[in-house]
Design a protein around this motif. Structure first.
Motif, short mmCIF file in Angstrom:
data_model
loop_
_atom_site.label_atom_id
_atom_site.label_comp_id
_atom_site.label_asym_id
_atom_site.label_seq_id
_atom_site.Cartn_x
_atom_site.Cartn_y
_atom_site.Cartn_z
N ILE A 332 0.66 -1.14 0.01
CA ILE A 332 0.68 -0.46 -0.06
C ILE A 332 1.19 1.43 0.11
CG2 ILE A 332 -1.67 1.10 1.01
CD1 ILE A 332 -2.93 -1.63 0.19
N VAL A 333 0.80 2.13 -1.12
CA VAL A 333 1.27 3.60 -0.86
C VAL A 333 0.58 4.39 -0.90
CG1 VAL A 333 3.23 4.60 -2.97
CG2 VAL A 333 3.10 2.15 -2.81
N MET A 334 1.08 5.16 -0.68
CA MET A 334 0.86 6.77 0.39
C MET A 334 1.78 7.37 0.20
SD MET A 334 -1.27 5.02 3.59
CE MET A 334 -0.01 4.34 4.15
N THR A 335 2.27 8.09 -0.58
CA THR A 335 3.15 9.08 -1.49
C THR A 335 2.80 10.64 -0.76
OG1 THR A 335 2.07 9.81 -2.94
CG2 THR A 335 3.84 8.34 -3.55
N ASP A 336 1.87 10.85 0.11
CA ASP A 336 1.33 11.85 0.91
C ASP A 336 3.26 11.63 2.32
OD1 ASP A 336 -0.49 12.97 -0.61
OD2 ASP A 336 -1.90 12.47 0.98
N TYR A 337 2.94 10.52 2.53
CA TYR A 337 4.04 9.99 3.29
C TYR A 337 4.95 9.16 3.35
CZ TYR A 337 -1.07 10.34 5.61
OH TYR A 337 -1.77 10.43 6.25
N ALA A 338 5.40 7.93 2.55
CA ALA A 338 6.33 7.76 1.89
C ALA A 338 6.38 6.90 0.21
CB ALA A 338 5.76 5.98 2.75
N THR A 339 7.51 7.16 0.23
CA THR A 339 7.96 6.88 -1.03
C THR A 339 7.93 5.36 -1.55
OG1 THR A 339 10.31 5.91 -0.18
CG2 THR A 339 9.53 8.20 -0.69
N THR A 340 7.69 4.10 -0.84
CA THR A 340 7.18 3.00 -1.02
C THR A 340 5.99 2.36 -0.51
OG1 THR A 340 8.48 0.81 -1.83
CG2 THR A 340 8.92 2.08 0.16
N GLY A 341 5.88 1.31 -1.11
CA GLY A 341 4.72 0.35 0.29
C GLY A 341 5.69 0.61 1.04
N ASP A 342 4.35 0.45 1.86
CA ASP A 342 5.14 0.42 4.12
C ASP A 342 3.22 -0.20 4.61
OD1 ASP A 342 4.97 1.03 6.79
OD2 ASP A 342 6.44 2.72 5.96
N GLY A 343 3.88 -0.97 5.21
CA GLY A 343 2.83 -2.36 5.82
C GLY A 343 2.95 -1.47 6.80
N LEU A 344 3.51 -1.02 8.23
CA LEU A 344 2.91 -0.23 8.98
C LEU A 344 2.43 0.65 8.72
CD1 LEU A 344 6.21 -0.65 11.21
CD2 LEU A 344 3.79 -2.06 11.59
N MET A 345 2.32 1.83 8.31
CA MET A 345 2.27 2.79 8.04
C MET A 345 0.07 2.53 7.56
SD MET A 345 4.09 5.71 5.79
CE MET A 345 5.36 6.06 7.07
N ALA A 346 -0.39 1.82 6.54
CA ALA A 346 -1.12 1.41 5.83
C ALA A 346 -2.31 -0.06 7.27
CB ALA A 346 -1.09 -0.12 4.71
N GLY A 347 -1.03 -0.21 7.66
CA GLY A 347 -1.45 -1.37 9.26
C GLY A 347 -3.14 0.08 9.76
N LEU A 348 -1.10 1.24 10.25
CA LEU A 348 -1.66 2.29 11.20
C LEU A 348 -3.41 2.77 10.48
CD1 LEU A 348 1.40 3.76 12.87
CD2 LEU A 348 -0.09 1.87 13.78
#
Length: 447
Positions: A332-348
């Motif tokens: 899950i990629v959220m470019t407002d927060y990260a440059t690549t997929g981030d499982g922890l951010m998506a989980g939060l």
């Protein structure tokens, strides 16, 4: 330029077998060091992270030797999630970042992923240029210009603070019992600590890495153990990461598993309601379920599809100015927060929605009814070209004709393993099995 070393996500293979040998790692280090280093006399840095695989030690040393031989200064983060490298590369003003990981693959495999100075993964053209340097050979730095290496002890904590900053200020997870499966991988300390600091009651799974058990019957590709733990502990939700924590699947309170498509559907709808989803567009790959596309269309939203690989999702997002994307597999990629997929951010983000709505996980994980989808993998010999065989091409053409107006077919070579992936979707499950099994049989006959 052609690429033979690089697949869909860096260089990957079985440790001590081409291309994942110490010699090749050293050559890649020298080549990527030469590619990114200019001769302006300034400081040249590279950030290196790794997961918990036993072979990570030798590849870390080999890359360091190659990089320092071309004058790069190496900053060693130790075990951190892949998105931490994407975050810390620009933060530490590095010329490039490297993650040593084979993601969800078994412990005997390993890989090398490269990030540019902006924290995003390299393009195909940049990887091809690095391959050309490997083949041509690299001139080392003069003795007085050889680089240095040093350990960075707080890289993991810098990343943890960034992940927590994506949670609205003041929101707590008090009273939420969370099973978190870290796959005995890179997030084995990071994930439980973040959840505990935000107030969750944490039940950790897969947090005892020994170098050989990463992804072994745990993690996002083997979520059954975590699902059993959710039910056994009466947990509200389960979060399953993979070995480098760049992907996630979610388990509801009943032990039912939701993939990346369901998570993206939840987030896209929510972000659209808040007018946060840029241009009303979600980016996903050709593997995402047709049900997701229909879910978005019903809400006036659009699905932009790319080829398989989270970096292709990110490339499309950057080109189109879109801010949410991912893969069915759980990137899950959220470019407002990260440059690549981030499982922890998506989980939060999922946990925040549980708290905001006061809904059980089961109400949030089934946003659409998936169209029946069947995928089978066929392993082939190295150097084989099964998709060029006449009988395979004929079987594919026949299958495509039978699915017109009734579903879709996708055949592709894996970019990380010698596999042919055969996937089809159709409401007619009998036709689905017939189509996939027919093509698999023909590929097996020539593989």
């Amino acid at each position: 330029m052609d690429r033979t070393l690089f697949g869909t996500d860096g260089v990957r293979g079985t440790a001590n077998t081409f291309p994942m040998t110490v010699e090749m790692a050293m050559m890649l280090g020298a080549a990527v060091g030469r590619h990114f280093r200019n001769d302006d006399g300034g400081v040249h840095r590279v950030v290196i992270g790794k997961d918990t695989r036993l072979s990570g030690y030798m590849f870390e040393n080999a890359l360091t030797a190659g990089l320092t031989s071309t004058g790069m200064n190496v900053l060693l983060l130790g075990p951190v999630p892949t998105p931490a490298v994407g975050l810390l590369t620009p933060s530490m003003r590095a010329n490039l970042g490297i993650m040593i990981s084979a993601s969800h693959n078994p412990a005997e495999d390993n890989g090398i992923k490269f990030f540019g100075p902006d924290g995003f993964k390299l393009s195909d053209s940049a990887e091809a240029e690095i391959e050309a340097l490997v083949e041509a050979g690299v001139r080392p730095a003069e003795p007085e210009n050889i680089g240095r290496a040093r350990r960075i002890d707080d890289g993991r904590f810098r990343y943890q603070e960034r992940v927590k900053s994506t949670v609205p200020y003041g929101l707590r997870l008090d009273g939420v019992k969370v099973v978190v499966d870290c796959a005995n991988g890179a997030a084995y300390r990071t994930a439980p600590e973040i959840l505990w600091e935000l107030g969750a009651d944490v039940v950790p799974v897969g947090v005892s890495p020994n170098g050989l058990n990463i992804n072994a019957e745990c993690g996002s590709t083997r979520p059954q153990r975590a699902a059993e733990a959710v039910v056994a502990h009466g947990a509200d939700v389960g979060l399953c990461l993979d070995g480098d924590a760049d992907r996630i699947v979610v388990i509801d309170e009943n032990g039912e598993i939701a993939d990346g498509d369901q998570i993206m559907a939840l987030m896209a709808a929510r972000w659209a309601e808040e007018d946060r989803l840029r241009d009303g567009t979600l980016v996903a790959t050709v593997m995402s379920n047709l049900g997701l596309e229909r879910f978005l269309q019903d809400r006036g939203l659009r699905l932009e599809r790319t080829q398989v690989g989270d970096r292709y999702v990110v490339e499309a997002m950057r080109a189109g100015g879109w801010n949410l994307g991912g893969e069915q597999s759980g990137h899950i990629v959220m470019t407002d927060y990260a440059t690549t997929g981030d499982g922890l951010m998506a989980g939060l983000q999922f946990l925040c929605e549980m708290v905001r709505t006061n809904c059980p996980a089961s109400d949030l994980t089934q946003r659409f009814a998936p169209v029946p989808q069947l995928m089978k993998n066929v392993r082939y010999g190295l150097g084989g070209m099964p998709l060029e065989a006449a009988r395979v091409l004929a079987a594919i053409a026949e299958a495509e004709a039978s699915l017109i107006g009734r579903g879709r077919l996708l055949i592709r070579k894996s970019g990380t393993e010698p596999l042919i992936r055969v996937m089809a979707e159709s409401e007619d499950e009998g036709l689905l099995a017939q189509v996939v099994d027919g093509i698999v049989a023909e590929v097996q006959a020539v593989a």
